[in-house]
Design a protein around this motif. Structure first.
Motif, PDB file in Angstrom:
ATOM      1  N   ARG A   1       0.833  -1.210   0.000  1.00 43.57           N
ATOM      2  CA  ARG A   1       0.000   0.000   0.000  1.00 43.57           C
ATOM      3  C   ARG A   1       0.864   1.256   0.000  1.00 43.57           C
ATOM      4  O   ARG A   1       0.424   2.315  -0.431  1.00 43.57           O
ATOM      5  N   ARG A   2       2.111   1.144   0.466  1.00 45.59           N
ATOM      6  CA  ARG A   2       2.984   2.315   0.458  1.00 45.59           C
ATOM      7  C   ARG A   2       3.212   2.797  -0.970  1.00 45.59           C
ATOM      8  O   ARG A   2       3.337   4.005  -1.210  1.00 45.59           O
ATOM      9  N   TYR A   3       3.231   1.873  -1.922  1.00 46.92           N
ATOM     10  CA  TYR A   3       3.443   2.260  -3.316  1.00 46.92           C
ATOM     11  C   TYR A   3       2.186   2.900  -3.902  1.00 46.92           C
ATOM     12  O   TYR A   3       2.278   3.799  -4.746  1.00 46.92           O
ATOM     13  N   ARG A   4       1.028   2.448  -3.443  1.00 43.48           N
ATOM     14  CA  ARG A   4      -0.216   3.085  -3.891  1.00 43.48           C
ATOM     15  C   ARG A   4      -0.274   4.524  -3.404  1.00 43.48           C
ATOM     16  O   ARG A   4      -0.625   5.441  -4.165  1.00 43.48           O
ATOM     17  N   GLU A   5       0.068   4.732  -2.137  1.00 48.65           N
ATOM     18  CA  GLU A   5       0.025   6.080  -1.590  1.00 48.65           C
ATOM     19  C   GLU A   5       1.073   6.980  -2.236  1.00 48.65           C
ATOM     20  O   GLU A   5       0.831   8.172  -2.469  1.00 48.65           O
ATOM     21  N   LEU A   6       2.238   6.416  -2.518  1.00 47.24           N
ATOM     22  CA  LEU A   6       3.267   7.184  -3.213  1.00 47.24           C
ATOM     23  C   LEU A   6       2.773   7.611  -4.592  1.00 47.24           C
ATOM     24  O   LEU A   6       2.934   8.772  -4.987  1.00 47.24           O
ATOM     25  N   TYR A   7       2.158   6.681  -5.312  1.00 45.39           N
ATOM     26  CA  TYR A   7       1.629   6.989  -6.645  1.00 45.39           C
ATOM     27  C   TYR A   7       0.531   8.040  -6.544  1.00 45.39           C
ATOM     28  O   TYR A   7       0.489   8.990  -7.349  1.00 45.39           O
TER      29      TYR A   7
END
Length: 410
Positions: A25-31
């Motif tokens: 989910r960290r990558y979703r939030e970064l995106y």
């Protein structure tokens, strides 16, 4: 030069993270946050929504860029569970890893050859060694000081019993401080980075059976997408995920699972650290995959790094420097994201010493963008092949074959 045609309306994106134990989910939030910033800077529209169904973690992207509407499905190919398992090591076990890893890189000569490419990632690799040894020294000094103070206070009062109590207090201080250092590793990154480098060194560059099984799962997911009604299937590999992407795509193409006339297949490697693995003795599989993929006409492979990223082998052609560049090499196209030019001076000054943050800048917004925009690549109407069809490689790219181990078969 004519602008590339808008040929993408639907895209599937597969993101392969580096060595990271955190939930995707960290990558979703970064995106989500960075795409909104980039859209505001560059004047386009992009929105992220939760993924509706699907076997893998991901999100949906809807964008309007250059007047074209594009829908993209982004999925994370997860191996964080493997990372967490490899990090499940005691303090003593981590120091044993330090000794083994240092022996692998120094004893084989790989460390000195890596330094001939880029000193930044080698210094990054030496950092956990230095930090862990510094922590050990501090804990030893604390133990010695506690022992000295305890003996001075307790020995006159309790004799031999006081001596034993002082010794126990010294041992306790040592253990407590070592545990404290490990508990605070989110600030020091010493244990995390040590586990990272130790993971590849443990097998001297070979994949574990567990990783081979996961790569097979990744290949199946991408093969399924290549049968879908989309215009492009884009695989993004960041950091350690870059060399995993190389092997996954080499397997797919070798096995005849990339049909002619299907969606365009593209590979974007970002902030790669391929030489850290390919320079190890048993990395036959990776070296063979690098050589194979570099001549394939079944995909487009673009490799983006930046000298400002001290954790990556910036502008090092991963095929050539590994000593396996075949005659007729086509890929990858190697160029720089040019952090110092794509970020305003104020932004660059704010980030230049945040080494781990800079290692993720490839998936973040640029406030003075040039021709690299992660969100246009993943959410825009142009294929990776068309976007960089006439893009020359960076003149300063490194192609010197300095690897000692160039074998592609065990």
């Amino acid at each position: 030069m004519a602008a590339p045609e808008h040929t993408v309306k639907r895209r599937r994106v597969f993101y392969i993270p580096g060595y990271d134990p955190i939930h995707p989910r960290r990558y979703r939030e970064l995106y989500r946050t960075e795409s909104a910033t980039q859209a505001e800077v560059s004047g386009y529209e992009i929105a992220l929504s939760a993924r509706q169904g699907g076997a893998r973690y991901g999100w949906d992207v809807d964008a309007t860029i250059e007047g074209a509407q594009v829908a993209a499905q982004v999925e994370v190919l997860v191996w964080s569970d493997i990372v967490r398992d490899s990090m499940d090591t005691s303090i003593l076990g981590t120091y044993a890893q330090l000794v083994r890893t240092a022996w692998v890189y120094i004893g084989s000569g790989a460390l000195w050859r890596l330094m001939r490419l880029r000193k930044g990632p080698v210094i990054a690799a030496l950092y956990p060694v230095a930090m862990l040894l510094a922590q050990l020294l501090v804990a030893c000094l604390a133990a010695a000081l506690t022992l000295w103070a305890g003996k001075a206070l307790l020995l006159p009062l309790f004799g031999t019993a006081g001596h034993l109590a002082a010794f126990a207090a010294g041992i306790g201080a040592f253990i407590a401080l070592m545990r404290w250092f490990k508990a605070k590793d989110a600030k020091f990154f010493a244990y995390y980075l040590m586990h990272d480098y130790a993971y590849g060194a443990a097998t001297q560059g070979a994949n574990t059976p567990q990783m081979e099984a996961r790569l097979s799962d990744f290949a199946n997911a991408i093969a399924e997408a290549l049968q879908a009604d989309v215009d492009e299937v884009l695989v993004v590999g960041h950091s350690s995920g870059a060399h995993l992407g190389v092997s996954v795509l080499a397997d797919l193409i070798r096995d005849g699972r990339v049909a002619a006339g299907g969606p365009a297949l593209a590979f974007l490697s970002l902030g790669q650290v391929v030489p850290m693995v390919s320079f190890l003795e048993n990395a036959h599989r990776l070296r063979a995959d690098l050589a194979y993929l570099s001549t394939s006409d079944a995909l487009t492979w673009v490799d983006v790094t930046a000298p400002g990223d001290g954790c990556a082998f910036a502008l090092c052609d991963p095929v050539a420097v590994s000593g396996v560049a075949p005659e007729g090499q086509r890929w990858p196209l190697v160029f720089s994201a040019a952090f110092t030019q794509s970020l305003t001076p104020a932004r660059w000054q704010a980030l230049r010493w945040r080494f781990f943050r800079l290692h993720f800048q490839y998936m973040c917004a640029f406030d003075a963008p040039k021709d690299y925009d992660y969100f246009q690549i993943t959410g825009g109407p142009v294929t990776l092949a068309d976007r960089y069809r006439n893009r020359p490689a960076s003149k300063s790219r490194i192609t010197a074959a300095v690897n000692k181990f160039t074998g592609v078969a065990p």
